[in-house]
Design an enzyme around this catalytic site. Structure first.
Site, short mmCIF file in Angstrom:
data_model
loop_
_atom_site.label_atom_id
_atom_site.label_comp_id
_atom_site.label_asym_id
_atom_site.label_seq_id
_atom_site.Cartn_x
_atom_site.Cartn_y
_atom_site.Cartn_z
N LEU A 1 0.92 -1.03 -0.06
CA LEU A 1 0.04 -0.09 0.03
C LEU A 1 0.76 1.18 0.03
O LEU A 1 1.12 2.05 1.01
CB LEU A 1 -0.95 0.14 1.18
CG LEU A 1 -1.90 -1.19 1.26
CD1 LEU A 1 -2.69 -1.30 2.40
CD2 LEU A 1 -2.68 -1.42 -0.10
N HIS A 2 1.34 1.47 -1.08
CA HIS A 2 2.37 2.69 -1.40
C HIS A 2 1.39 3.85 -1.78
O HIS A 2 0.20 3.61 -1.57
CB HIS A 2 3.58 2.67 -2.19
CG HIS A 2 3.10 2.16 -3.42
ND1 HIS A 2 2.73 3.01 -4.66
CD2 HIS A 2 2.75 0.86 -4.43
CE1 HIS A 2 2.42 2.47 -5.69
NE2 HIS A 2 2.37 1.36 -5.55
N LEU A 3 1.70 5.03 -2.17
CA LEU A 3 1.14 6.34 -2.25
C LEU A 3 -0.14 5.92 -3.13
O LEU A 3 -1.53 6.19 -2.76
CB LEU A 3 1.85 7.12 -3.02
CG LEU A 3 0.97 8.35 -3.27
CD1 LEU A 3 0.34 9.15 -1.94
CD2 LEU A 3 2.00 9.65 -3.82
#
Length: 88
Positions: free
Chosen positions: A14-16
């Site tokens: 769950l990156h940007l």
């Protein structure tokens, strides 16, 4: 209150970008949306909180929705996570 255990399928976790999709989806609902990951409880409506949690691919999380539209929120957010939050 309703909850469901899910596995994060995004290759990069769950990156940007997926965190943003998750938060925007959660914000559509009036209920509280919490992600439990191990000992952490993350407010899903905050993209910074979701990103800061450092949730990786394959991590098991528990999605908790509590409020007037909790069932609809749980179904919609579950589908978004299972579909890869726009990345799969």
């Amino acid at each position: 209150m309703v909850s469901k255990t899910l596995t994060v399928v995004n290759p990069s976790g769950l990156h940007l970008r997926p965190a943003g999709v998750l938060s925007q989806t959660a914000m559509k609902f009036k209920c509280d949306v919490i992600i439990e990951c191990g000992e952490k409880r993350i407010v899903a409506k905050s993209v910074l909180n979701v990103m800061a949690a450092g949730i990786k691919c394959g991590t098991e999380i528990t999605l908790i929705c509590d409020g007037e539209d909790e069932n609809e929120a749980l179904a919609t957010i579950t589908k978004a996570i299972e579909d890869g939050l726009g990345e799969k």
